[in-house]
Design a protein around this motif. Structure first.
Motif, short mmCIF file in Angstrom:
data_model
loop_
_atom_site.label_atom_id
_atom_site.label_comp_id
_atom_site.label_asym_id
_atom_site.label_seq_id
_atom_site.Cartn_x
_atom_site.Cartn_y
_atom_site.Cartn_z
N LYS A 115 0.17 -2.13 -1.93
CA LYS A 115 -1.49 -2.91 -1.95
C LYS A 115 -0.84 -3.88 -0.67
N ALA A 116 -0.67 -4.89 -1.14
CA ALA A 116 0.01 -5.73 0.03
C ALA A 116 0.19 -5.97 0.95
N ALA A 117 1.42 -4.53 1.68
CA ALA A 117 2.17 -4.32 2.59
C ALA A 117 0.77 -3.22 3.69
N LEU A 118 0.22 -2.73 2.66
CA LEU A 118 -0.46 -2.22 3.44
C LEU A 118 -1.99 -3.14 3.81
N ASP A 119 -2.57 -4.08 2.96
CA ASP A 119 -3.30 -4.48 2.87
C ASP A 119 -2.46 -5.38 4.76
N PHE A 120 -2.07 -6.13 4.89
CA PHE A 120 -1.05 -6.58 5.60
C PHE A 120 -0.93 -5.99 7.22
N VAL A 121 -0.77 -5.09 6.97
CA VAL A 121 -0.33 -3.29 8.21
C VAL A 121 -1.94 -3.69 8.41
N THR A 122 -3.33 -3.22 7.51
CA THR A 122 -3.92 -2.76 8.01
C THR A 122 -5.60 -3.91 8.73
N THR A 123 -4.69 -5.56 8.16
CA THR A 123 -5.48 -6.39 8.97
C THR A 123 -4.80 -6.86 9.89
N PHE A 124 -3.35 -7.12 9.76
CA PHE A 124 -2.53 -8.28 11.67
C PHE A 124 -2.42 -7.11 12.37
N GLY A 125 -1.78 -5.49 11.84
CA GLY A 125 -2.03 -5.48 12.79
C GLY A 125 -2.64 -4.60 14.53
N ARG A 126 -2.05 -4.06 14.94
CA ARG A 126 -2.99 -4.54 16.67
C ARG A 126 -3.53 -5.23 17.18
N GLY A 127 -2.71 -6.55 17.11
CA GLY A 127 -3.33 -7.49 17.32
C GLY A 127 -4.66 -8.45 16.57
N GLY A 128 -4.91 -8.27 15.88
CA GLY A 128 -5.51 -8.86 14.22
C GLY A 128 -7.01 -7.07 13.91
N LYS A 129 -6.60 -5.67 15.21
CA LYS A 129 -7.32 -4.68 14.35
C LYS A 129 -7.03 -4.26 13.48
N GLY A 130 -6.34 -3.90 12.89
CA GLY A 130 -5.32 -3.82 11.81
C GLY A 130 -4.91 -1.95 12.36
N THR A 131 -4.38 -1.88 11.73
CA THR A 131 -3.02 -1.08 12.34
C THR A 131 -3.92 -0.10 11.89
N MET A 132 -3.76 1.82 11.45
CA MET A 132 -4.77 2.45 11.07
C MET A 132 -3.32 3.86 10.24
N CYS A 133 -3.75 3.66 8.44
CA CYS A 133 -2.87 4.63 8.49
C CYS A 133 -3.09 5.85 8.01
N PHE A 134 -1.81 7.39 8.12
CA PHE A 134 -2.76 7.95 7.40
C PHE A 134 -2.07 8.33 7.55
N PHE A 135 -1.77 9.11 5.96
CA PHE A 135 -1.46 9.84 4.78
C PHE A 135 -1.55 11.31 4.54
N SER A 136 -1.07 12.33 4.50
CA SER A 136 -1.22 13.68 4.51
C SER A 136 -1.29 13.57 2.70
N THR A 137 -2.28 14.70 1.96
CA THR A 137 -2.32 14.39 0.66
C THR A 137 -1.97 15.68 0.61
N GLY A 138 -0.91 16.65 0.87
CA GLY A 138 0.24 18.03 0.71
C GLY A 138 -0.97 18.87 0.16
N ASN A 139 -0.15 19.49 -0.22
CA ASN A 139 -0.62 21.20 -0.41
C ASN A 139 -0.94 21.81 -1.85
N ALA A 140 -1.46 20.54 -2.32
CA ALA A 140 -1.29 21.52 -4.15
C ALA A 140 -2.15 21.59 -5.02
#
Length: 192
Positions: A147-172
């Motif tokens: 959570k802390a890493a994703l909070d940091f990346v999605t807040t401060f990435g892209r010069g403060g706009k937040g890096t968008m993080c996409f994850f597969s939900t799988g096939n199950a």
């Protein structure tokens, strides 16, 4: 735009992509591949990817248009062919602190990882978007470290706009709170 594909890696030889879908330049003259790293082997190439899945994900996402094909009828065009790419092989097994450091690095920051061989400086430009079709955190709710890493990346990435993080939900057809907890996190995108 820079997309980081955090997966099994995208085959290269001497750090140069073997597939013409990822070689050459985008329309502004910059190289298609902005950075390559294999966190499994701690090397700045994908010369020994642990699977071909990463190449497929990268191809569907950002394969160049009008690239020279290795044979007649070969090659694809990605959904965003003019986007630059980071080809990243994630480290196995998925340990949250290591995943966190890799995500922070892909977003353009130095996590100061104590892991031997971890890059000492971030890529020349952080990712705008990170996509992951792997299963970090599977089997448990999302950890505080994640959570802390994703909070940091999605807040401060892209010069403060937040890096968008996409994850597969799988096939199950599973409960993604525990099966794919990174994608279930409110600051990320889960893709089915």
């Amino acid at each position: 735009i820079v997309l980081a594909v955090w997966d099994s890696g995208t085959q290269s030889v001497g750090g140069v992509p073997t597939n013409t879908d990822f070689s050459g330049t985008v329309s502004d003259g910059n190289p298609k591949v902005i950075a390559t790293y294999d966190f499994e082997n701690m090397v700045a190439n994908n010369d020994n990817p642990w699977d071909t899945h990463g190449s497929g994900v990268a191809g569907v996402s950002v394969a160049l248009a009008n690239n020279p094909t290795p044979a007649t009828g070969a090659g694809v065009v990605g959904s965003a062919p003019n986007v630059r790419i980071m080809t990243i092989a994630g480290r196995l097994p998925y340990i949250d602190i290591e995943v966190a450091d890799q995500y922070i690095w892909m977003a353009g920051f130095d996590p100061q990882s104590p892991l031997a061989g971890f890059p000492t400086s971030p890529p020349p430009r952080g990712a705008d978007v990170i996509t992951c079709s792997l299963t970090p955190g599977a089997g448990a709710p999302l950890s505080g470290t994640a959570k802390a890493a994703l909070d940091f990346v999605t807040t401060f990435g892209r010069g403060g706009k937040g890096t968008m993080c996409f994850f597969s939900t799988g096939n199950a057809n599973a409960n993604n709170v525990t099966a794919r907890p990174y994608g279930a996190y409110e600051k990320c995108f889960a893709i089915a």
